[in-house]
Design a protein around this motif. Structure first.
Motif, PDB file in Angstrom:
ATOM      1  N   MET A   1       0.866  -1.079  -0.050  1.00 29.39           N
ATOM      2  CA  MET A   1       0.000  -0.070   0.065  1.00 29.39           C
ATOM      3  C   MET A   1       0.994   1.260   0.077  1.00 29.39           C
ATOM      4  N   ALA A   2       0.333   2.291  -0.802  1.00 25.39           N
ATOM      5  CA  ALA A   2       1.020   3.512  -0.684  1.00 25.39           C
ATOM      6  C   ALA A   2      -0.039   4.611  -0.257  1.00 25.39           C
ATOM      7  N   HIS A   3       0.226   5.551  -0.080  1.00 22.18           N
ATOM      8  CA  HIS A   3      -0.847   6.575   0.435  1.00 22.18           C
ATOM      9  C   HIS A   3      -0.837   7.928  -0.399  1.00 22.18           C
ATOM     10  N   ARG A   4      -0.099   8.060  -1.147  1.00 21.22           N
ATOM     11  CA  ARG A   4      -0.161   9.247  -2.154  1.00 21.22           C
ATOM     12  C   ARG A   4      -0.802   8.936  -3.329  1.00 21.22           C
ATOM     13  N   ARG A   5      -1.541   9.810  -3.889  1.00 24.57           N
ATOM     14  CA  ARG A   5      -2.127   9.463  -5.198  1.00 24.57           C
ATOM     15  C   ARG A   5      -1.272   9.073  -6.343  1.00 24.57           C
ATOM     16  N   GLY A   6      -1.403   8.014  -7.133  1.00 29.73           N
ATOM     17  CA  GLY A   6      -0.366   7.433  -7.902  1.00 29.73           C
ATOM     18  C   GLY A   6       0.773   7.109  -7.542  1.00 29.73           C
ATOM     19  N   GLU A   7       1.067   7.125  -6.169  1.00 30.04           N
ATOM     20  CA  GLU A   7       2.361   6.496  -5.976  1.00 30.04           C
ATOM     21  C   GLU A   7       2.726   4.896  -6.157  1.00 30.04           C
ATOM     22  N   LEU A   8       1.552   4.290  -5.739  1.00 29.31           N
ATOM     23  CA  LEU A   8       1.799   2.756  -6.154  1.00 29.31           C
ATOM     24  C   LEU A   8       1.742   2.198  -7.499  1.00 29.31           C
ATOM     25  N   ASP A   9       1.156   3.043  -8.311  1.00 28.40           N
ATOM     26  CA  ASP A   9       1.026   2.817  -9.730  1.00 28.40           C
ATOM     27  C   ASP A   9       2.686   3.051 -10.248  1.00 28.40           C
ATOM     28  N   LEU A  10       3.309   4.309  -9.963  1.00 29.11           N
ATOM     29  CA  LEU A  10       4.629   4.472 -10.250  1.00 29.11           C
ATOM     30  C   LEU A  10       5.620   3.546  -9.763  1.00 29.11           C
ATOM     31  N   LEU A  11       5.459   3.132  -8.442  1.00 28.35           N
ATOM     32  CA  LEU A  11       6.293   2.112  -8.027  1.00 28.35           C
ATOM     33  C   LEU A  11       6.075   0.820  -8.520  1.00 28.35           C
ATOM     34  N   LEU A  12       4.936   0.177  -8.795  1.00 30.37           N
ATOM     35  CA  LEU A  12       4.899  -1.134  -9.519  1.00 30.37           C
ATOM     36  C   LEU A  12       5.442  -1.014 -10.897  1.00 30.37           C
TER      37      LEU A  12
END
Length: 162
Positions: free
Chosen positions: A1-12
């Motif tokens: 889980m990431a908490h900032r908008r779009g952060e998880l998408d960029l990470l994956l």
């Protein structure tokens, strides 16, 4: 889980690229967001891994619309595209988000189970809204990893150490 908008998408997306650079075969989807103006919601696209099409999964419901903008037909197309890639060997299955569709028993849920059954390492993002259902689905096999590339790669290497 990431908490900032779009952060998880960029990470994956970065994780998928790094794994590919290491000749690790990936399947699944990663999400990219475009058109993220301050007064407009982002357009959501998914990239079918490793080198499949980019599919727009959001729909424009109008400026004042609220609620889920997921296009169910586009999601079905993405699921079909990913399904067709699973007949060749792969090491990792990535899913940008175990979301509402998966929590309700639809979406990529069956493909996640298939990937687990194949012996692949499965990496899925989720959000606080669906975390409890994801934990149930994972049946105690899930590990929460901090949302940064170094921790994800270290976790992957530890899980796949020979």
């Amino acid at each position: 889980m990431a908490h900032r908008r779009g952060e998880l998408d960029l990470l994956l997306s970065e994780l998928a690229a790094r794994l590919e650079q290491r000749d690790i075969k990936t399947r699944g989807i990663v999400q990219t967001n475009t058109g993220c103006d301050t007064d407009k919601r982002c357009d959501m696209d998914v990239q079918v891994l490793p080198d499949g099409p980019v599919i727009r999964i959001s729909q424009d419901l109008g400026k004042e619309a609220r609620g889920c903008r997921l296009d169910p037909d586009a999601m079905a197309t993405a699921i079909t595209e990913v399904s067709q890639t699973l007949n060749k060997p792969y090491d990792v299955f990535l899913l940008n988000k175990f979301g509402k569709q998966e929590a309700e028993g639809r979406g990529f849920r069956d493909l996640l189970a298939e990937a687990l059954d194949s012996g692949a390492t499965v990496i899925a993002g989720t959000n606080p809204l669906n975390a409890e259902v994801f934990e149930e689905f994972a049946g105690g096999m899930a590990t929460q990893v901090p949302a940064n590339i170094d921790d994800l790669l270290a976790w992957y290497d530890a899980v796949n150490a020979s």
